[in-house]
Design a protein around this motif. Structure first.
Motif, PDB file in Angstrom:
ATOM      1  N   GLY A  93      64.478  78.942  72.345  1.00 50.40           N
ATOM      2  CA  GLY A  93      63.959  77.605  72.611  1.00 50.40           C
ATOM      3  C   GLY A  93      64.748  76.522  71.919  1.00 50.40           C
ATOM      4  O   GLY A  93      64.314  75.388  71.829  1.00 50.40           O
ATOM      5  N   SER A  94      65.938  76.846  71.433  1.00 44.39           N
ATOM      6  CA  SER A  94      66.754  75.860  70.749  1.00 44.39           C
ATOM      7  C   SER A  94      67.288  74.829  71.729  1.00 44.39           C
ATOM      8  O   SER A  94      67.823  75.162  72.778  1.00 44.39           O
ATOM      9  N   ASN A  95      67.116  73.580  71.379  1.00 42.24           N
ATOM     10  CA  ASN A  95      67.699  72.496  72.153  1.00 42.24           C
ATOM     11  C   ASN A  95      68.890  71.895  71.438  1.00 42.24           C
ATOM     12  O   ASN A  95      69.342  70.812  71.782  1.00 42.24           O
ATOM     13  N   ILE A 131      59.931  87.392  59.906  1.00 37.67           N
ATOM     14  CA  ILE A 131      59.066  86.297  60.368  1.00 37.67           C
ATOM     15  C   ILE A 131      59.235  86.092  61.870  1.00 37.67           C
ATOM     16  O   ILE A 131      58.251  85.941  62.607  1.00 37.67           O
ATOM     17  N   LEU A 132      60.487  86.100  62.336  1.00 42.83           N
ATOM     18  CA  LEU A 132      60.727  85.929  63.765  1.00 42.83           C
ATOM     19  C   LEU A 132      60.148  87.090  64.567  1.00 42.83           C
ATOM     20  O   LEU A 132      59.570  86.892  65.630  1.00 42.83           O
ATOM     21  N   GLY A 133      60.268  88.300  64.049  1.00 46.37           N
ATOM     22  CA  GLY A 133      59.693  89.461  64.724  1.00 46.37           C
ATOM     23  C   GLY A 133      58.184  89.360  64.838  1.00 46.37           C
ATOM     24  O   GLY A 133      57.606  89.624  65.904  1.00 46.37           O
ATOM     25  N   ILE A 134      57.537  88.963  63.755  1.00 43.84           N
ATOM     26  CA  ILE A 134      56.081  88.802  63.772  1.00 43.84           C
ATOM     27  C   ILE A 134      55.680  87.706  64.751  1.00 43.84           C
ATOM     28  O   ILE A 134      54.723  87.854  65.520  1.00 43.84           O
ATOM     29  N   TYR A 135      56.417  86.600  64.738  1.00 44.04           N
ATOM     30  CA  TYR A 135      56.145  85.507  65.682  1.00 44.04           C
ATOM     31  C   TYR A 135      56.226  86.011  67.125  1.00 44.04           C
ATOM     32  O   TYR A 135      55.346  85.735  67.943  1.00 44.04           O
ATOM     33  N   ILE A 175      59.200  77.863  64.565  1.00 42.91           N
ATOM     34  CA  ILE A 175      59.565  79.099  63.857  1.00 42.91           C
ATOM     35  C   ILE A 175      60.820  79.769  64.423  1.00 42.91           C
ATOM     36  O   ILE A 175      61.710  80.127  63.643  1.00 42.91           O
ATOM     37  N   PRO A 176      60.964  79.966  65.725  1.00 39.20           N
ATOM     38  CA  PRO A 176      62.172  80.665  66.194  1.00 39.20           C
ATOM     39  C   PRO A 176      63.478  79.989  65.783  1.00 39.20           C
ATOM     40  O   PRO A 176      64.367  80.624  65.230  1.00 39.20           O
ATOM     41  N   VAL A 177      63.583  78.694  66.022  1.00 40.43           N
ATOM     42  CA  VAL A 177      64.834  78.003  65.702  1.00 40.43           C
ATOM     43  C   VAL A 177      65.056  77.942  64.191  1.00 40.43           C
ATOM     44  O   VAL A 177      66.169  78.191  63.708  1.00 40.43           O
TER      45      VAL A 177
END
Length: 152
Positions: free
Chosen positions: A20-22, A60-64, A80-82
């Motif tokens: 979702g990075s812009n 953290i990204l995996g849990i998200y 969180i992802p970016v």
């Protein structure tokens, strides 16, 4: 091999935009830029801090991703992802990325340095090839979240 098994190539090639990075490509290039802190601190310390930073960010990204894929509303945590990917890349760049090559050059004796570095480079690229080749298959099979947990 640990450098590749951290998932750096999968992150660089596939995930940054799908998270979702812009961010424009110029900013992404800056994030991947060469670190400046490697000359100021102890190498062992930087490798440990880098590894811990990579583990924390991928976990953290995996849990998200696991929460998102299980239907839990994570709209209020879209940052969180970016942010974790940026933190992962920064952690990688000031330790695990450049220092693995520097330390391996210093560890090998002069007598076997050429052959040992050639083996290291081949192992690095072979593992990188398999990670890049099979990332999508593993993600489709178990999901993005568990894949990040494995990388962590």
């Amino acid at each position: 091999m640990f450098q590749q098994l951290s998932g750096i190539d999968a992150i660089v090639m596939y995930i940054f935009k799908s998270a979702g990075s812009n961010l424009p490509s110029e900013i992404c290039a800056i994030i991947f830029g060469a670190p400046l802190v490697t000359m100021k601190f102890n190498r062992k310390f930087l490798l440990i801090v880098s590894s811990v930073g990579m583990i924390i960010s991928e976990t953290i990204l995996g849990i998200y991703c696991i929460l998102r894929d299980s239907g839990i509303n994570v709209d209020s945590f879209k940052f969180i992802p970016v942010s974790t990917l940026c933190f992962f890349v920064l952690s990688f760049n000031f330790g695990m990325g450049p220092l693995c090559w520097l330390v391996s050059i210093e560890v090998y004796s002069t007598r076997i340095k050429t052959l040992a570095m050639a083996f290291s480079v081949v192992a690095y690229h072979v593992v990188g090839f398999f990670i890049s080749q099979y990332y999508h298959s593993v993600e489709a099979l178990i999901g993005m979240g568990p894949t990040f947990i494995i990388f962590a």
